[in-house]
Design an enzyme around this catalytic site. Structure first.
Site, PDB file in Angstrom:
ATOM      1  N   LYS A   1       0.601  -1.052  -0.321  1.00 14.40           N
ATOM      2  CA  LYS A   1      -0.230  -0.238   0.079  1.00 14.40           C
ATOM      3  C   LYS A   1       0.752   0.976   0.336  1.00 14.40           C
ATOM      4  CE  LYS A   1      -0.177  -0.749   5.213  1.00 14.40           C
ATOM      5  NZ  LYS A   1      -1.345  -0.902   5.740  1.00 14.40           N
TER       6      LYS A   1
ATOM      7  N   TYR B   1      15.745  29.531  10.568  1.00 11.63           N
ATOM      8  CA  TYR B   1      14.917  30.617  10.801  1.00 11.63           C
ATOM      9  C   TYR B   1      14.518  30.783  12.498  1.00 11.63           C
ATOM     10  CZ  TYR B   1      12.709  30.774   6.067  1.00 11.63           C
ATOM     11  OH  TYR B   1      11.734  30.904   4.330  1.00 11.63           O
TER      12      TYR B   1
HETATM   13  C1  LIG Z   1      -0.732  -2.039   6.457  1.00 12.75           C
HETATM   14  C2  LIG Z   1      -1.610  -2.822   7.134  1.00 12.75           C
HETATM   15  C3  LIG Z   1      -0.585  -4.267   7.486  1.00 12.75           C
HETATM   16  C4  LIG Z   1       1.074  -4.186   7.403  1.00 12.75           C
HETATM   17  O1  LIG Z   1       1.666  -3.439   8.586  1.00 12.75           O
HETATM   18  P1  LIG Z   1       2.660  -4.048   8.737  1.00 12.75           P
HETATM   19  O2  LIG Z   1       2.928  -3.089  10.134  1.00 12.75           O
HETATM   20  O3  LIG Z   1       3.401  -2.486   7.959  1.00 12.75           O
HETATM   21  O4  LIG Z   1       3.770  -5.001   8.609  1.00 12.75           O
HETATM   22  C5  LIG Z   1      -0.998  -5.834   7.527  1.00 12.75           C
HETATM   23  N1  LIG Z   1      -2.151  -5.659   7.560  1.00 12.75           N
HETATM   24  C6  LIG Z   1      -3.021  -4.627   7.476  1.00 12.75           C
HETATM   25  C7  LIG Z   1      -4.614  -4.226   7.355  1.00 12.75           C
HETATM   26  C8  LIG Z   1      -2.812  -3.029   7.089  1.00 12.75           C
HETATM   27  O5  LIG Z   1      -3.676  -1.967   7.530  1.00 12.75           O
END
Ligand SMILES: *Cc1c(COP(=O)(O)O)cnc(C)c1O
Length: 350
Positions: A38, A241
Site C-alpha cells: 500500500k 529561521y
Molecule cells: C498496513 C497493514 C499491514 C502491514 O502492517 P506492517 O506493520 O507494515 O507490517 C497489514 N494489515 C493491514 C490491515 C494493514 O493495514
C-alpha cells in the site's frame, strides 16, 4: 529527471534488498507470505518493488485502495490482490481488475455482488474497520478469507494481542473451512501462533522496525541531499529561521537541497535546547543545525571533508530510519510514506 538536473535530494531504493527481506520473512512462517505494498510500497515505488517481490516468490499482495489495486494489477497480471480499505461504489472496477476487497460492514457485504470473492474483515478489538464478532457470526455469505488486524502487535507483551486472538478464534470456529490472515510484520516476527494461512508483512520488508526488541531486516532506502553551499560562520552566530541555534564554535555548515517539502520532518532541526537529527557525510556522523526550511537544511561539517556538490545521507545504512523517527516523535512508516516526490529516484544497491 536526469542526474544533470540535480542539486536536489536523491532517494535510492534497493528492490533486491526488499526481496531479500521478503525471503527472510517467508522463511519464518509455515503460512503463505504475502506482501503489503500500500501507499506506493511504503513510499518505495510499487512499480519497481512489486515485480521484485513477485520474482522472489510472493503471490499475494495487499493494497489500501482500489486505485492502488488497479495500478498494481497493471504491474502484476497474475497476482492475488486484496484491497484492505474495502469496496464502496466501485465494485465494477474492482471486479474488472480482479481485486478482492476486505468487506468491513454489513452495508458493504450487502452491496458486494454475491458471486464475487471477498475477504471478511473482523474487528477483534482495534475499533478501526471490520465487522464486530457478533456481526461476523451472522454472515451467511462465504468469504474467500477471514482477516483481522492487531492494534498492539508492536508491543509483544501487550494483553490486547491475546484478547484479539481469542475474539478471532470465535469467528474462525464458525467459518471452519475458510483460510485466515491476521499477522502484520510484528505478529509475523513475534506471534507464531497467529500466522494462520497467510501473513501480511509491510514495514519489515522495507527495513523498518516492526516490534519492540526485534531488530530490523536489511535497510532498503537511502535518502541523500546535495550540498549547495558550504559556509564558515563564526562562534556566536546563529543558523536558520528564528535564529534557533547558536554556534558554540567557529564552524563549517553545509546547506543541503532538502527540506520539509521533501517529507523530511521539520522537527528534525536543531536548536539551543536540542541537538539536530543525525546525518552522515564523508564517512562521519554529524547532525543538523538550526531549523529545517521548506527546501533547505543545514548540517554541521566542521572538520569534515565535505564540499559543494557532495551528497549527505539523511536516512539510510548510516542514519537509521527508526532512530530518526524516534528523534522526530514519529515512526519509520510515516517517514517512508512521506518521502519526497521531487527528489531524484534511483533503484539499485544502496
Ligand atoms: C498496513 C497493514 C499491514 C502491514 O502492517 P506492517 O506493520 O507494515 O507490517 C497489514 N494489515 C493491514 C490491515 C494493514 O493495514
Amino acid at each position: 529527471m536526469t542526474s544533470q538536473a540535480s542539486t536536489t535530494g536523491r532517494i535510492t531504493v534497493d528492490p533486491a534488498a526488499i526481496a531479500r527481506n521478503w525471503t527472510a520473512l517467508a522463511a519464518r512462517t509455515g503460512a503463505e507470505c504475502g506482501a503489503v505494498v500500500k501507499a506506493n510500497a511504503y513510499g518505495c515505488g510499487v512499480a519497481r518493488v512489486a515485480p521484485a517481490l513477485a520474482a522472489a516468490g510472493a503471490r499475494t499482495f495487499f493494497v489500501a485502495t482500489a486505485r492502488e489495486g488497479i495500478e498494481l494489477r497493471a504491474v502484476l497480471p497474475e497476482a492475488a490482490i486484496y484491497v484492505m480499505n474495502g469496496a464502496f461504489d466501485d465494485a465494477r472496477l474492482l471486479r474488472e481488475a480482479r481485486l478482492v476487497p476486505f468487506l468491513a460492514s454489513p452495508a458493504a457485504l450487502a452491496e458486494w455482488p454475491q458471486d464475487a470473492p471477498f475477504a471478511l474483515a473482523i474487528d477483534t478489538g482495534m475499533n478501526r474497520i471490520g465487522l464486530t464478532v457478533a456481526e461476523a457470526l451472522a454472515v451467511t455469505a462465504r468469504p474467500a478469507l477471514l482477516v483481522s488486524h492487531f492494534a498492539s502487535a508492536d508491543t509483544p507483551a501487550h494483553p490486547q494481542n491475546a484478547a484479539q486472538e481469542a475474539a478471532f478464534a470465535k469467528v474462525r470456529a464458525a467459518f471452519a473451512a475458510t483460510p485466515a490472515s491476521f499477522a502484520n510484520s510484528a505478529a509475523l516476527l513475534t506471534r507464531p501462533g497467529a500466522h494462520y494461512d497467510l501473513v501480511r508483512p509491510g514495514i519489515a520488508l522495507y527495513g523498518g522496525t516492526a516490534a519492540d526488541g526485534v531488530p530490523p531486516l536489511e535497510p532498503a532506502v537511502r535518502v541523500e541531499a546535495q550540498v549547495i553551499q558550504v559556509r564558515a560562520p563564526a562562534a556566536g552566530e546563529t543558523v536558520g529561521y528564528g535564529a534557533g541555534e547558536t554556534l558554540a564554535r567557529q564552524s563549517r555548515i553545509a546547506i543541503l537541497a532538502y527540506g520539509y517539502a521533501d517529507g523530511y520532518p521539520r522537527i528534525a532541526g536543531g536548536s539551543d535546547d536540542r541537538p539536530g537529527a543525525p546525518a552522515f557525510v564523508a564517512g562521519q556522523a554529524t547532525r543538523l543545525v538550526g531549523r529545517v526550511s521548506m527546501d533547505l537544511v543545514a548540517v554541521d561539517v566542521t572538520g569534515i571533508a565535505c564540499e559543494r556538490g557532495d551528497f549527505v545521507e539523511l536516512i539510510g545504512p548510516n542514519v537509521d530510519l527508526d532512530g530518526l523517527a524516534r528523534r522526530c516523535n514519529t515512526i519509520g512508516y510515516e517517514l517512508l510514506t512521506g518521502l519526497s516526490r521531487r527528489a531524484e529516484r534511483r533503484y539499485g544497491p544502496l
